[in-house]
Design an enzyme around this catalytic site. Structure first.
Site, PDB file in Angstrom:
ATOM      1  N   LYS A 177      -0.305  -4.373 -14.651  1.00  0.00           N
ATOM      2  CA  LYS A 177      -0.880  -5.635 -14.186  1.00  0.00           C
ATOM      3  C   LYS A 177      -2.335  -5.720 -14.646  1.00  0.00           C
ATOM      4  CE  LYS A 177      -2.234  -7.902  -9.896  1.00  0.00           C
ATOM      5  NZ  LYS A 177      -2.168  -7.923  -8.440  1.00  0.00           N
TER       6      LYS A 177
ATOM      7  N   PRO B 247      -9.237 -11.670 -13.926  1.00  0.00           N
ATOM      8  CA  PRO B 247      -8.904 -10.433 -14.649  1.00  0.00           C
ATOM      9  C   PRO B 247      -9.500  -9.197 -13.973  1.00  0.00           C
ATOM     10  CG  PRO B 247     -10.799 -11.481 -15.679  1.00  0.00           C
ATOM     11  CD  PRO B 247     -10.449 -12.322 -14.472  1.00  0.00           C
TER      12      PRO B 247
ATOM     13  N   THR C  99      -4.663  -7.049  -1.722  1.00  0.00           N
ATOM     14  CA  THR C  99      -5.652  -6.117  -1.165  1.00  0.00           C
ATOM     15  C   THR C  99      -5.135  -5.184  -0.076  1.00  0.00           C
ATOM     16  OG1 THR C  99      -6.354  -8.046   0.121  1.00  0.00           O
ATOM     17  CG2 THR C  99      -7.750  -7.393  -1.722  1.00  0.00           C
TER      18      THR C  99
ATOM     19  N   ALA D  75       2.131   2.633   3.879  1.00  0.00           N
ATOM     20  CA  ALA D  75       0.943   3.238   4.508  1.00  0.00           C
ATOM     21  C   ALA D  75       1.224   4.677   4.942  1.00  0.00           C
ATOM     22  CB  ALA D  75       0.514   2.391   5.702  1.00  0.00           C
TER      23      ALA D  75
ATOM     24  N   SER E 220      11.479   5.432  11.629  1.00  0.00           N
ATOM     25  CA  SER E 220      12.778   5.020  12.139  1.00  0.00           C
ATOM     26  C   SER E 220      13.504   4.182  11.087  1.00  0.00           C
ATOM     27  CB  SER E 220      12.570   4.201  13.419  1.00  0.00           C
ATOM     28  OG  SER E 220      13.682   3.397  13.657  1.00  0.00           O
TER      29      SER E 220
ATOM     30  N   ILE F  20      -2.580  -2.872   0.069  1.00  0.00           N
ATOM     31  CA  ILE F  20      -2.355  -1.469  -0.312  1.00  0.00           C
ATOM     32  C   ILE F  20      -3.701  -0.830  -0.650  1.00  0.00           C
ATOM     33  CG2 ILE F  20      -1.246   0.057  -2.013  1.00  0.00           C
ATOM     34  CD1 ILE F  20       1.085  -1.972  -2.078  1.00  0.00           C
TER      35      ILE F  20
ATOM     36  N   ALA G  64       2.288  -5.829  -5.395  1.00  0.00           N
ATOM     37  CA  ALA G  64       1.218  -6.047  -6.371  1.00  0.00           C
ATOM     38  C   ALA G  64      -0.003  -5.251  -5.944  1.00  0.00           C
ATOM     39  CB  ALA G  64       0.881  -7.530  -6.444  1.00  0.00           C
TER      40      ALA G  64
HETATM   41  P1  FAD Z   1       5.723  -1.069   7.382  1.00  0.00           P
HETATM   42  O1  FAD Z   1       6.219  -1.149   6.005  1.00  0.00           O
HETATM   43  O2  FAD Z   1       6.167  -2.132   8.340  1.00  0.00           O
HETATM   44  O3  FAD Z   1       6.140   0.347   7.953  1.00  0.00           O
HETATM   45  C1  FAD Z   1       6.090   0.618   9.338  1.00  0.00           C
HETATM   46  C2  FAD Z   1       6.764   1.934   9.586  1.00  0.00           C
HETATM   47  O4  FAD Z   1       6.636   2.248  10.966  1.00  0.00           O
HETATM   48  C3  FAD Z   1       8.254   1.942   9.278  1.00  0.00           C
HETATM   49  O5  FAD Z   1       8.618   3.168   8.706  1.00  0.00           O
HETATM   50  C4  FAD Z   1       8.885   1.803  10.654  1.00  0.00           C
HETATM   51  O6  FAD Z   1      10.175   2.367  10.710  1.00  0.00           O
HETATM   52  C5  FAD Z   1       7.909   2.608  11.482  1.00  0.00           C
HETATM   53  N1  FAD Z   1       7.936   2.290  12.901  1.00  0.00           N
HETATM   54  C6  FAD Z   1       7.560   1.133  13.516  1.00  0.00           C
HETATM   55  N2  FAD Z   1       7.774   1.246  14.852  1.00  0.00           N
HETATM   56  C7  FAD Z   1       8.260   2.490  15.058  1.00  0.00           C
HETATM   57  C8  FAD Z   1       8.681   3.211  16.213  1.00  0.00           C
HETATM   58  N3  FAD Z   1       8.643   2.671  17.442  1.00  0.00           N
HETATM   59  N4  FAD Z   1       9.132   4.467  16.063  1.00  0.00           N
HETATM   60  C9  FAD Z   1       9.194   5.064  14.826  1.00  0.00           C
HETATM   61  N5  FAD Z   1       8.815   4.431  13.710  1.00  0.00           N
HETATM   62  C10 FAD Z   1       8.355   3.161  13.828  1.00  0.00           C
HETATM   63  N6  FAD Z   1       0.174  -5.605  -0.040  1.00  0.00           N
HETATM   64  C11 FAD Z   1      -0.296  -5.470  -1.286  1.00  0.00           C
HETATM   65  O7  FAD Z   1      -1.158  -4.624  -1.542  1.00  0.00           O
HETATM   66  N7  FAD Z   1       0.196  -6.256  -2.287  1.00  0.00           N
HETATM   67  C12 FAD Z   1       1.091  -7.231  -2.055  1.00  0.00           C
HETATM   68  O8  FAD Z   1       1.529  -7.883  -2.983  1.00  0.00           O
HETATM   69  C13 FAD Z   1       1.520  -7.448  -0.730  1.00  0.00           C
HETATM   70  N8  FAD Z   1       2.386  -8.442  -0.419  1.00  0.00           N
HETATM   71  C14 FAD Z   1       2.715  -8.651   0.886  1.00  0.00           C
HETATM   72  C15 FAD Z   1       3.460  -9.764   1.250  1.00  0.00           C
HETATM   73  C16 FAD Z   1       3.748 -10.020   2.596  1.00  0.00           C
HETATM   74  C17 FAD Z   1       4.509 -11.239   2.979  1.00  0.00           C
HETATM   75  C18 FAD Z   1       3.331  -9.111   3.586  1.00  0.00           C
HETATM   76  C19 FAD Z   1       3.675  -9.333   5.025  1.00  0.00           C
HETATM   77  C20 FAD Z   1       2.608  -7.997   3.227  1.00  0.00           C
HETATM   78  C21 FAD Z   1       2.257  -7.781   1.904  1.00  0.00           C
HETATM   79  N9  FAD Z   1       1.467  -6.718   1.539  1.00  0.00           N
HETATM   80  C22 FAD Z   1       1.030  -6.574   0.265  1.00  0.00           C
HETATM   81  C23 FAD Z   1       1.106  -5.720   2.521  1.00  0.00           C
HETATM   82  C24 FAD Z   1       2.001  -4.498   2.337  1.00  0.00           C
HETATM   83  O9  FAD Z   1       3.347  -4.880   2.432  1.00  0.00           O
HETATM   84  C25 FAD Z   1       1.685  -3.455   3.389  1.00  0.00           C
HETATM   85  O10 FAD Z   1       0.308  -3.208   3.370  1.00  0.00           O
HETATM   86  C26 FAD Z   1       2.402  -2.173   3.105  1.00  0.00           C
HETATM   87  O11 FAD Z   1       3.757  -2.378   2.895  1.00  0.00           O
HETATM   88  C27 FAD Z   1       2.201  -1.198   4.231  1.00  0.00           C
HETATM   89  O12 FAD Z   1       2.986  -1.517   5.319  1.00  0.00           O
HETATM   90  P2  FAD Z   1       3.022  -0.477   6.495  1.00  0.00           P
HETATM   91  O13 FAD Z   1       3.435   0.831   5.958  1.00  0.00           O
HETATM   92  O14 FAD Z   1       1.720  -0.561   7.218  1.00  0.00           O
HETATM   93  O15 FAD Z   1       4.113  -1.080   7.474  1.00  0.00           O
END
Ligand code: FAD
Length: 501
Positions: free
Chosen positions: A77, A95, A345, A14, A38, A347, A49
């Site tokens: 995909k 699909p 969904t 994200a 961090s 991403i 995916a």
């Molecule tokens: P994170 O990857 O958790 O990143 C959080 C960031 O915030 C990290 O850099 C961390 O270091 C930082 N952070 C947190 N606290 C602090 C702090 N106090 N100080 C400084 N930095 C901090 N999505 C899909 O579209 N397709 C999929 O197939 C899919 N599979 C998934 C399967 C599972 C089991 C899960 C749980 C999720 C899945 N997702 C999927 C969702 C997808 O993983 C996330 O939408 C995507 O990775 C975005 O995550 P994020 O960046 O929001 O959070």
């Protein structure tokens, strides 16, 4: 207050997708963008995916597709295969493209049903190029000079989440985004407005900003810990609340499939995401019906090869933040909410969150009108996706476990109940509020889960069968020709985007 400085907290998918997209604003030298992350906390490490709009996101950033896929071990995909969902032994593909094409203003499944009633036995799948290519393990991008009678191929990517974030990091830093390493330990709010004014890092450094994007993952350190926005819990409808993720080698020598596989187990389901060098796998389950050990054991028992890392156990609560935009904080990614990755969904929601933010953003100030519009539109998006996911659970005839008995009998949102009944009656699907899923998507999953259309739109009966049949035959022939001339997915990858060392 004018927006001179935007702070993004979090460097997962994200955070870096947001930074990459916002870095386009930097061209005008109008706004400074800082991303804080961090390494000690790390990222969630899953999410591999995607669905077709990701292709447009990368195009918007003018990212070279083959270079990106090569760098991130990506594959193509064409859809998602659902195994054991409607009942044990079942399998169907949702699909990315349409069945056939519209005729006389009618979606193709009405035409298909009319022919069925007249004795045509062909399954609807033969009229969809993505499904047929998936069955044969083939892939090709649509060439610019493709014959007009051949349909386009709609696709998305399987990505290595860590490498994709790193790829976007390089992109964003080249365009002026500054990265700061460290943990945010404190958040300061304006005493009068309640707006976030600054964050303080654990080394004591304070970073002030005008607009904050919370990409801190499940922690939601700005949107929840600082602003106490609140969370709407959807566990009743989507009861899975745990996952264990585990990448593996493909020791069985199988090529990477051009689709994601979602296999239902007794208290949840398992994903398989084929990358060039490995498979991403995970088991999503409900802790009320299954212990962690058992979930892990089932996952390990259903891998294509040896695990290549330790299992990553994750906990979550399905639902959404009560507000996605609160004061001067916009939550994007897991901090905004979470729905299990059954239809890939999350991403996509990052992508649409960024699109809306860029569309609404004014560098002059933040207003409640912007906030309200963002929240209303995002809320609807979440609800439509939620209903689509519930459909996979509630429309099952599985009765082999307490989990499936619960899902089969749970109450469902009225919006979904109406959709199911309309489809059952005469195949009608209304796509609401620019919702993500197309009529083909709804039809594919409804039929795949075992809902049979009892009728079709009466307009379909007014079309002469003698003219209809040859036209439909041509669709099948074109798709068959197209798929037979495609290379194997693996071969296409090795020519177009071989994995970088
Ligand atoms: P994170 O990857 O958790 O990143 C959080 C960031 O915030 C990290 O850099 C961390 O270091 C930082 N952070 C947190 N606290 C602090 C702090 N106090 N100080 C400084 N930095 C901090 N999505 C899909 O579209 N397709 C999929 O197939 C899919 N599979 C998934 C399967 C599972 C089991 C899960 C749980 C999720 C899945 N997702 C999927 C969702 C997808 O993983 C996330 O939408 C995507 O990775 C975005 O995550 P994020 O960046 O929001 O959070």
């Amino acid at each position: 207050m004018p927006i001179d400085r935007i702070i993004i907290v979090g460097g997962g998918t994200a955070g870096w997708m947001t930074a990459a997209a916002l870095s386009k604003l930097n061209d005008a030298d109008k706004v400074e963008i800082i991303l804080v992350e961090s390494e000690q906390i790390g990222t969630v490490g899953v999410g591999e995916a995607t669905i077709p709009p990701i292709v447009d996101f990368n195009r918007l950033l003018e990212i070279d597709e083959s270079e990106m896929l090569s760098a991130i071990q990506g594959t193509f995909k064409l859809g998602i295969q659902f195994v054991n969902w409607g009942k044990l032994g079942d399998s169907y593909i949702h699909p990315f493209g349409n069945y056939g094409y519209e005729m006389e203003g009618l979606t193709f499944h009405h035409i298909w049903h009319r022919l069925r009633q007249a004795g045509d036995k062909r399954p609807i799948q033969v009229f969809n190029p993505e499904t047929m290519a998936a069955y044969y393990g083939r892939f090709a991008r649509t060439p610019e000079n493709q014959r007009e009678d051949l349909p386009p191929i709609n696709y998305a990517y399987h990505i290595d989440a860590g490498r994709y974030a790193q790829f976007l990091r390089r992109y964003a830093e080249k365009r002026g985004v500054t990265r700061r390493e460290g943990r945010v330990s404190d958040v300061a709010l304006d005493g009068e407005t309640g707006f976030v004014t600054s964050i303080t890092m654990d080394n004591g450094e304070t970073i002030s900003g005008d607009l904050f994007v919370d990409c801190s993952g499940f922690r939601g350190i700005l949107i929840e810990q600082a602003l106490e926005t609140g969370y709407e819990d959807w566990t009743h409808w989507l009861p899975c609340n745990r996952a264990v993720a585990l990448p593996c080698a493909r020791d069985d020598g199988s090529p990477p499939l051009p689709y994601t596989r979602a296999t239902a187990h007794s208290a949840g389901w398992q994903w398989q995401v084929p990358l060039q060098n490995r498979n991403g796998n995970g088991h999503v389950y409900c802790s009320e019906y299954m212990e962690d050990d058992e979930a892990h054991r089932i996952l390990v028992g259903n891998l294509a090869g040896k695990p290549t890392a330790d299992p990553n156990f994750l906990r979550f609560v399905t639902g959404r933040r009560k507000k996605f935009w609160n004061k001067n904080v916009i939550a994007i990614g897991l901090s905004a909410g979470f729905m299990e990755p059954l239809e890939s969904t999350s991403i996509h929601l990052i992508n649409t969150g960024i699109n809306k933010l860029i569309a609404l953003l004014s560098l002059d100030r933040v207003t409640t009108v912007q906030e309200n519009a963002y929240n209303r539109l995002t809320g609807k998006e979440y609800e439509r996706i939620r209903d689509f996911l519930i459909l996979h659970y509630c429309q099952t005839s599985r009765n082999d476990s307490a989990f499936w008995n619960y899902c089969r009998n749970m109450s469902i949102p009225d919006s979904l109940a109406e959709k199911i009944e309309l489809f059952r009656t005469n195949g009608q699907i209304f796509r609401e509020d620019d919702e993500l899923f197309t009529e083909t998507s709804w039809a594919a999953v409804m039929m795949g889960q075992g809902i049979e259309m009892q009728g079709h739109n009466a307009m379909a009966d007014t079309i002469d069968l003698a003219t209809l049949k040859p036209e439909v035959d041509e669709i099948e022939k074109s798709i068959s020709f197209l798929v037979q001339h495609m290379p194997a997915h693996k071969e296409f990858l090795s020519q177009y985007c071989p994995a970088a060392e």
